[in-house]
Write a protein that holds these residues in place. Sequence first.
Motif, mmCIF file in Angstrom:
data_model
loop_
_atom_site.group_PDB
_atom_site.id
_atom_site.type_symbol
_atom_site.label_atom_id
_atom_site.label_comp_id
_atom_site.label_asym_id
_atom_site.label_seq_id
_atom_site.Cartn_x
_atom_site.Cartn_y
_atom_site.Cartn_z
ATOM 1 N N TYR A 1 0.849 -1.182 0.000
ATOM 2 C CA TYR A 1 0.000 0.000 0.000
ATOM 3 C C TYR A 1 0.890 1.239 0.000
ATOM 4 C CZ TYR A 1 -2.855 3.721 2.054
ATOM 5 O OH TYR A 1 -3.487 4.909 2.307
ATOM 6 N N GLU A 2 0.544 2.208 -0.839
ATOM 7 C CA GLU A 2 1.324 3.441 -0.931
ATOM 8 C C GLU A 2 0.423 4.626 -0.614
ATOM 9 O OE1 GLU A 2 3.942 5.989 -4.196
ATOM 10 O OE2 GLU A 2 3.315 3.930 -4.653
ATOM 11 N N ALA A 3 0.637 5.214 0.551
ATOM 12 C CA ALA A 3 -0.189 6.352 0.968
ATOM 13 C C ALA A 3 -0.064 7.487 -0.033
ATOM 14 C CB ALA A 3 0.233 6.825 2.357
ATOM 15 N N GLY A 4 -1.195 8.021 -0.455
ATOM 16 C CA GLY A 4 -1.199 9.144 -1.377
ATOM 17 C C GLY A 4 -1.082 8.758 -2.831
ATOM 18 N N ALA A 5 -0.894 7.464 -3.125
ATOM 19 C CA ALA A 5 -0.797 7.029 -4.515
ATOM 20 C C ALA A 5 -2.163 7.102 -5.185
ATOM 21 C CB ALA A 5 -0.254 5.603 -4.578
ATOM 22 N N PRO A 6 -2.197 7.193 -6.528
ATOM 23 C CA PRO A 6 -3.492 7.184 -7.222
ATOM 24 C C PRO A 6 -4.287 5.927 -6.893
ATOM 25 C CG PRO A 6 -1.718 7.813 -8.720
ATOM 26 C CD PRO A 6 -1.064 7.358 -7.450
ATOM 27 N N LEU A 7 -5.598 6.051 -6.946
ATOM 28 C CA LEU A 7 -6.473 4.928 -6.612
ATOM 29 C C LEU A 7 -6.176 3.707 -7.471
ATOM 30 C CD1 LEU A 7 -8.916 3.774 -5.083
ATOM 31 C CD2 LEU A 7 -10.384 4.820 -6.820
ATOM 32 N N GLY A 8 -5.960 3.922 -8.772
ATOM 33 C CA GLY A 8 -5.688 2.805 -9.668
ATOM 34 C C GLY A 8 -4.436 2.042 -9.286
ATOM 35 N N THR A 9 -3.411 2.759 -8.833
ATOM 36 C CA THR A 9 -2.158 2.117 -8.428
ATOM 37 C C THR A 9 -2.378 1.216 -7.227
ATOM 38 O OG1 THR A 9 -0.852 3.970 -9.260
ATOM 39 C CG2 THR A 9 0.202 2.527 -7.646
ATOM 40 N N ASN A 10 -3.061 1.744 -6.219
ATOM 41 C CA ASN A 10 -3.309 0.938 -5.026
ATOM 42 C C ASN A 10 -4.274 -0.217 -5.298
ATOM 43 O OD1 ASN A 10 -1.666 1.966 -2.967
ATOM 44 N ND2 ASN A 10 -3.042 3.692 -2.599
ATOM 45 N N LEU A 11 -5.242 0.000 -6.185
ATOM 46 C CA LEU A 11 -6.148 -1.093 -6.544
ATOM 47 C C LEU A 11 -5.394 -2.237 -7.203
ATOM 48 C CD1 LEU A 11 -9.456 0.508 -7.908
ATOM 49 C CD2 LEU A 11 -9.221 -1.124 -6.021
ATOM 50 N N ALA A 12 -4.475 -1.904 -8.110
ATOM 51 C CA ALA A 12 -3.693 -2.942 -8.786
ATOM 52 C C ALA A 12 -2.814 -3.695 -7.795
ATOM 53 C CB ALA A 12 -2.842 -2.311 -9.886
ATOM 54 N N SER A 13 -2.196 -2.957 -6.874
ATOM 55 C CA SER A 13 -1.349 -3.606 -5.864
ATOM 56 C C SER A 13 -2.177 -4.509 -4.956
ATOM 57 C CB SER A 13 -0.628 -2.547 -5.029
ATOM 58 O OG SER A 13 0.222 -1.761 -5.836
ATOM 59 N N PHE A 14 -3.349 -4.014 -4.571
ATOM 60 C CA PHE A 14 -4.211 -4.822 -3.695
ATOM 61 C C PHE A 14 -4.702 -6.078 -4.412
ATOM 62 C CE2 PHE A 14 -8.608 -5.889 -2.499
ATOM 63 C CZ PHE A 14 -8.331 -6.444 -1.256
ATOM 64 N N ALA A 15 -5.078 -5.943 -5.674
ATOM 65 C CA ALA A 15 -5.572 -7.095 -6.428
ATOM 66 C C ALA A 15 -4.506 -8.190 -6.490
ATOM 67 C CB ALA A 15 -5.988 -6.670 -7.829
ATOM 68 N N LEU A 16 -3.263 -7.797 -6.727
ATOM 69 C CA LEU A 16 -2.182 -8.773 -6.798
ATOM 70 C C LEU A 16 -1.928 -9.395 -5.431
ATOM 71 C CD1 LEU A 16 -0.046 -10.169 -8.485
ATOM 72 C CD2 LEU A 16 1.491 -8.226 -8.048
ATOM 73 N N TYR A 17 -1.934 -8.568 -4.394
ATOM 74 C CA TYR A 17 -1.744 -9.077 -3.030
ATOM 75 C C TYR A 17 -2.831 -10.083 -2.662
ATOM 76 C CZ TYR A 17 -2.546 -9.190 1.994
ATOM 77 O OH TYR A 17 -2.801 -9.613 3.273
ATOM 78 N N SER A 18 -4.084 -9.728 -2.939
ATOM 79 C CA SER A 18 -5.190 -10.598 -2.579
ATOM 80 C C SER A 18 -5.143 -11.906 -3.367
ATOM 81 C CB SER A 18 -6.521 -9.879 -2.825
ATOM 82 O OG SER A 18 -7.591 -10.563 -2.226
ATOM 83 N N LEU A 19 -4.773 -11.805 -4.638
ATOM 84 C CA LEU A 19 -4.709 -13.001 -5.478
ATOM 85 C C LEU A 19 -3.725 -14.022 -4.915
ATOM 86 C CD1 LEU A 19 -5.692 -14.244 -8.212
ATOM 87 C CD2 LEU A 19 -3.627 -13.261 -9.227
ATOM 88 N N VAL A 20 -2.522 -13.556 -4.544
ATOM 89 C CA VAL A 20 -1.485 -14.492 -4.110
ATOM 90 C C VAL A 20 -1.647 -14.888 -2.645
ATOM 91 C CG1 VAL A 20 0.146 -13.625 -5.814
ATOM 92 C CG2 VAL A 20 0.144 -12.631 -3.529
ATOM 93 N N SER A 21 -2.325 -14.062 -1.853
ATOM 94 C CA SER A 21 -2.406 -14.350 -0.421
ATOM 95 C C SER A 21 -3.626 -15.180 -0.040
ATOM 96 C CB SER A 21 -2.415 -13.044 0.389
ATOM 97 O OG SER A 21 -3.589 -12.295 0.124
ATOM 98 N N SER A 22 -4.753 -15.027 -0.768
ATOM 99 C CA SER A 22 -5.937 -15.773 -0.331
ATOM 100 C C SER A 22 -6.886 -16.191 -1.443
ATOM 101 C CB SER A 22 -6.728 -14.944 0.693
ATOM 102 O OG SER A 22 -7.389 -13.857 0.081
ATOM 103 N N THR A 23 -6.985 -15.434 -2.517
ATOM 104 C CA THR A 23 -7.989 -15.739 -3.535
ATOM 105 C C THR A 23 -7.790 -17.127 -4.133
ATOM 106 O OG1 THR A 23 -8.193 -13.394 -4.075
ATOM 107 C CG2 THR A 23 -9.046 -14.967 -5.682
ATOM 108 N N LEU A 24 -6.550 -17.472 -4.437
ATOM 109 C CA LEU A 24 -6.269 -18.764 -5.065
ATOM 110 C C LEU A 24 -6.240 -19.914 -4.064
ATOM 111 C CD1 LEU A 24 -3.467 -17.724 -7.614
ATOM 112 C CD2 LEU A 24 -5.893 -18.161 -8.070
ATOM 113 N N THR A 25 -6.216 -19.592 -2.783
ATOM 114 C CA THR A 25 -6.076 -20.643 -1.765
ATOM 115 C C THR A 25 -7.265 -20.636 -0.803
ATOM 116 O OG1 THR A 25 -4.663 -19.102 -0.513
ATOM 117 C CG2 THR A 25 -3.569 -20.715 -1.926
#
Length: 275
Positions: A218-242
Amino acid sequence: MSRATWTAPALATGSLLAFAGFAWPLLASAVPADAQRAAPYVAMALVPAAIAVVALALDREMHSAKAVALLGVLAAIGAGIRIAGAGVGGIEAVFIVLILAGRAYGARFGFLLGLITIAVSSLLWGGFGPWTPFQMFACAWVAAGAGLLPRIRPRVRGGADAASASAALAALSAVRRAGRLEILMLAGYGVAASYLFGLLMNIWFWPFAVGMGTDISYEAGAPLGTNLASFALYSLVSSTLTWDTVRAVTTVVGLALLGPALLAALRRAKLPAAR
């Protein structure tokens, strides 16, 4: 103003407050930079406050001894199931109880059941922490959503005389067909709810879980799209697939095997406000 007219707005307000608490990493960029550090603490205060709002709105919804007894029994069953499955990655058999009860007795009953089930299981299990109010609201939404799904009414084909044997068989066939469609709908909802639950429980904790300086941070102050992309990748590898996928499979299998019988049993214990 009657209680019925302000209960729905109170529930909506509580849910919006809770959602803001869940989604604070994506909303913090909209506040001044000097206030962004306070965002996590505000989020952790919002969700318990939202629970208080909802509790005040629903405190008289369970207006009969039968409703209170059913709520207590189902919450105890759900808490027991959740505790029994603790530590087994992704298995959330409690979703089966929440979805079926929410479907049988309506969104408000389901909402209360989700809140109480998580609170009771967390207290008994010793797993009460800052994540508990978030789990309470997420499970409340899961159960309430099942109560908001559209009704499936039996449709009798043909124009046979209502007194004839063929008409009775047609009616029975229509009821069975509607029951299968309802379970199929609930199974589809269970899959969606399993993944959405995982996303909700990930998003509020994501900045703390990853830390700074990685591609999924998470990057404070980053554009919404940037944080959304980072979160999507984090969620995918941390819990979505498992975890989330195991939860979805468990819910679908449980609803397919137990859903028809349990839903019929729940509906036999009718409540005045049940759908």
